[in-house]
Design a protein around this motif. Sequence first.
Motif, PDB file in Angstrom:
ATOM      1  N   GLN A  77       0.810  -1.216   0.000  1.00  0.00           N
ATOM      2  CA  GLN A  77       0.000   0.000   0.000  1.00  0.00           C
ATOM      3  C   GLN A  77       0.848   1.273   0.000  1.00  0.00           C
ATOM      4  N   LEU A  78       2.119   1.163   0.260  1.00  0.00           N
ATOM      5  CA  LEU A  78       2.969   2.343   0.398  1.00  0.00           C
ATOM      6  C   LEU A  78       3.449   2.840  -0.965  1.00  0.00           C
ATOM      7  N   PRO A  79       3.189   4.112  -1.274  1.00  0.00           N
ATOM      8  CA  PRO A  79       3.598   4.628  -2.581  1.00  0.00           C
ATOM      9  C   PRO A  79       5.107   4.605  -2.791  1.00  0.00           C
ATOM     10  N   CYS A  80       5.889   4.770  -1.735  1.00  0.00           N
ATOM     11  CA  CYS A  80       7.349   4.749  -1.882  1.00  0.00           C
ATOM     12  C   CYS A  80       7.861   3.345  -2.198  1.00  0.00           C
ATOM     13  N   ARG A  81       7.019   2.342  -2.020  1.00  0.00           N
ATOM     14  CA  ARG A  81       7.384   0.967  -2.389  1.00  0.00           C
ATOM     15  C   ARG A  81       6.834   0.606  -3.767  1.00  0.00           C
ATOM     16  N   ARG A  82       5.681   1.204  -4.144  1.00  0.00           N
ATOM     17  CA  ARG A  82       5.045   0.910  -5.433  1.00  0.00           C
ATOM     18  C   ARG A  82       5.676   1.681  -6.582  1.00  0.00           C
ATOM     19  N   GLU A  83       5.948   2.958  -6.350  1.00  0.00           N
ATOM     20  CA  GLU A  83       6.428   3.844  -7.404  1.00  0.00           C
ATOM     21  C   GLU A  83       7.952   3.837  -7.460  1.00  0.00           C
ATOM     22  N   ASN A  84       8.496   4.562  -8.411  1.00  0.00           N
ATOM     23  CA  ASN A  84       9.946   4.661  -8.582  1.00  0.00           C
ATOM     24  C   ASN A  84      10.568   5.317  -7.347  1.00  0.00           C
ATOM     25  N   PRO A  85      11.372   4.600  -6.571  1.00  0.00           N
ATOM     26  CA  PRO A  85      11.929   5.172  -5.342  1.00  0.00           C
ATOM     27  C   PRO A  85      12.881   6.346  -5.586  1.00  0.00           C
ATOM     28  N   GLN A  86      13.404   6.488  -6.794  1.00  0.00           N
ATOM     29  CA  GLN A  86      14.308   7.598  -7.082  1.00  0.00           C
ATOM     30  C   GLN A  86      13.598   8.946  -7.050  1.00  0.00           C
ATOM     31  N   LEU A  87      12.268   8.947  -7.218  1.00  0.00           N
ATOM     32  CA  LEU A  87      11.519  10.203  -7.152  1.00  0.00           C
ATOM     33  C   LEU A  87      11.704  10.893  -5.804  1.00  0.00           C
ATOM     34  N   TRP A  88      11.787  10.117  -4.727  1.00  0.00           N
ATOM     35  CA  TRP A  88      11.859  10.666  -3.375  1.00  0.00           C
ATOM     36  C   TRP A  88      13.224  11.298  -3.060  1.00  0.00           C
ATOM     37  N   PHE A  89      14.220  11.040  -3.893  1.00  0.00           N
ATOM     38  CA  PHE A  89      15.564  11.574  -3.652  1.00  0.00           C
ATOM     39  C   PHE A  89      16.139  12.272  -4.879  1.00  0.00           C
ATOM     40  N   SER A  90      15.278  12.709  -5.760  1.00  0.00           N
ATOM     41  CA  SER A  90      15.695  13.363  -6.997  1.00  0.00           C
ATOM     42  C   SER A  90      16.196  14.789  -6.730  1.00  0.00           C
ATOM     43  N   ASP A  91      16.972  15.316  -7.654  1.00  0.00           N
ATOM     44  CA  ASP A  91      17.385  16.720  -7.611  1.00  0.00           C
ATOM     45  C   ASP A  91      16.435  17.598  -8.416  1.00  0.00           C
ATOM     46  N   LEU A  92      15.500  16.972  -9.127  1.00  0.00           N
ATOM     47  CA  LEU A  92      14.584  17.716  -9.987  1.00  0.00           C
ATOM     48  C   LEU A  92      13.309  18.096  -9.236  1.00  0.00           C
ATOM     49  N   PRO A  93      12.986  19.373  -9.164  1.00  0.00           N
ATOM     50  CA  PRO A  93      11.780  19.803  -8.451  1.00  0.00           C
ATOM     51  C   PRO A  93      10.484  19.114  -8.900  1.00  0.00           C
ATOM     52  N   PRO A  94      10.263  18.874 -10.222  1.00  0.00           N
ATOM     53  CA  PRO A  94       9.019  18.183 -10.597  1.00  0.00           C
ATOM     54  C   PRO A  94       8.929  16.754 -10.032  1.00  0.00           C
ATOM     55  N   ASP A  95      10.057  16.056  -9.953  1.00  0.00           N
ATOM     56  CA  ASP A  95      10.071  14.706  -9.368  1.00  0.00           C
ATOM     57  C   ASP A  95       9.705  14.759  -7.885  1.00  0.00           C
ATOM     58  N   LEU A  96      10.243  15.733  -7.170  1.00  0.00           N
ATOM     59  CA  LEU A  96       9.945  15.862  -5.743  1.00  0.00           C
ATOM     60  C   LEU A  96       8.484  16.219  -5.513  1.00  0.00           C
ATOM     61  N   GLU A  97       7.924  17.058  -6.365  1.00  0.00           N
ATOM     62  CA  GLU A  97       6.502  17.402  -6.242  1.00  0.00           C
ATOM     63  C   GLU A  97       5.627  16.177  -6.513  1.00  0.00           C
ATOM     64  N   LEU A  98       6.035  15.341  -7.455  1.00  0.00           N
ATOM     65  CA  LEU A  98       5.297  14.104  -7.731  1.00  0.00           C
ATOM     66  C   LEU A  98       5.376  13.165  -6.530  1.00  0.00           C
ATOM     67  N   ALA A  99       6.544  13.050  -5.929  1.00  0.00           N
ATOM     68  CA  ALA A  99       6.694  12.210  -4.734  1.00  0.00           C
ATOM     69  C   ALA A  99       5.811  12.727  -3.602  1.00  0.00           C
ATOM     70  N   LYS A 100       5.762  14.053  -3.417  1.00  0.00           N
ATOM     71  CA  LYS A 100       4.898  14.632  -2.395  1.00  0.00           C
ATOM     72  C   LYS A 100       3.434  14.289  -2.661  1.00  0.00           C
ATOM     73  N   ALA A 101       3.038  14.333  -3.929  1.00  0.00           N
ATOM     74  CA  ALA A 101       1.655  13.995  -4.288  1.00  0.00           C
ATOM     75  C   ALA A 101       1.359  12.523  -3.990  1.00  0.00           C
ATOM     76  N   TYR A 102       2.315  11.649  -4.258  1.00  0.00           N
ATOM     77  CA  TYR A 102       2.132  10.228  -3.931  1.00  0.00           C
ATOM     78  C   TYR A 102       2.005  10.022  -2.424  1.00  0.00           C
ATOM     79  N   CYS A 103       2.665  10.851  -1.638  1.00  0.00           N
ATOM     80  CA  CYS A 103       2.635  10.707  -0.178  1.00  0.00           C
ATOM     81  C   CYS A 103       1.295  11.125   0.447  1.00  0.00           C
ATOM     82  N   ARG A 104       0.569  12.021  -0.202  1.00  0.00           N
ATOM     83  CA  ARG A 104      -0.642  12.578   0.420  1.00  0.00           C
ATOM     84  C   ARG A 104      -1.612  11.523   0.953  1.00  0.00           C
TER      85      ARG A 104
END
Length: 95
Positions: free
Chosen positions: A18-45
């Motif tokens: 059920q955890l998005p950080c396990r389902r989705e690409n884990p690199q999103l959570w540690f990216s240097d790109l602002p759009p990737d980080l915003e996507l990770a934040k959206a997955y966390c909601r």
Amino acid sequence: MASSLALLTTQAKAMDDQLPCRRENPQLWFSDLPPDLELAKAYCRPCPMRQVCLAGAVERHEPHGVWGGEIFTRGAIIPEKRPRGRPPRRLRPVI
């Protein structure tokens, strides 16, 4: 600190699929790109572990990444990450 990390690990194992950080690409959570980080934040909601994850990251002073739907940089929560490089030059209005 060890107790909150142990609690997070135990609860995360029980909800692994059920955890998005396990389902989705884990690199999103540690990216240097602002759009990737915003996507990770959206997955966390909607994540059921969001509050526990955020509390643990604050307690551990995580140096970077998205934790509990917040962006951490140098151990502090920031509202958004700016892209690397020089900011765009502002043009002066012609008078």
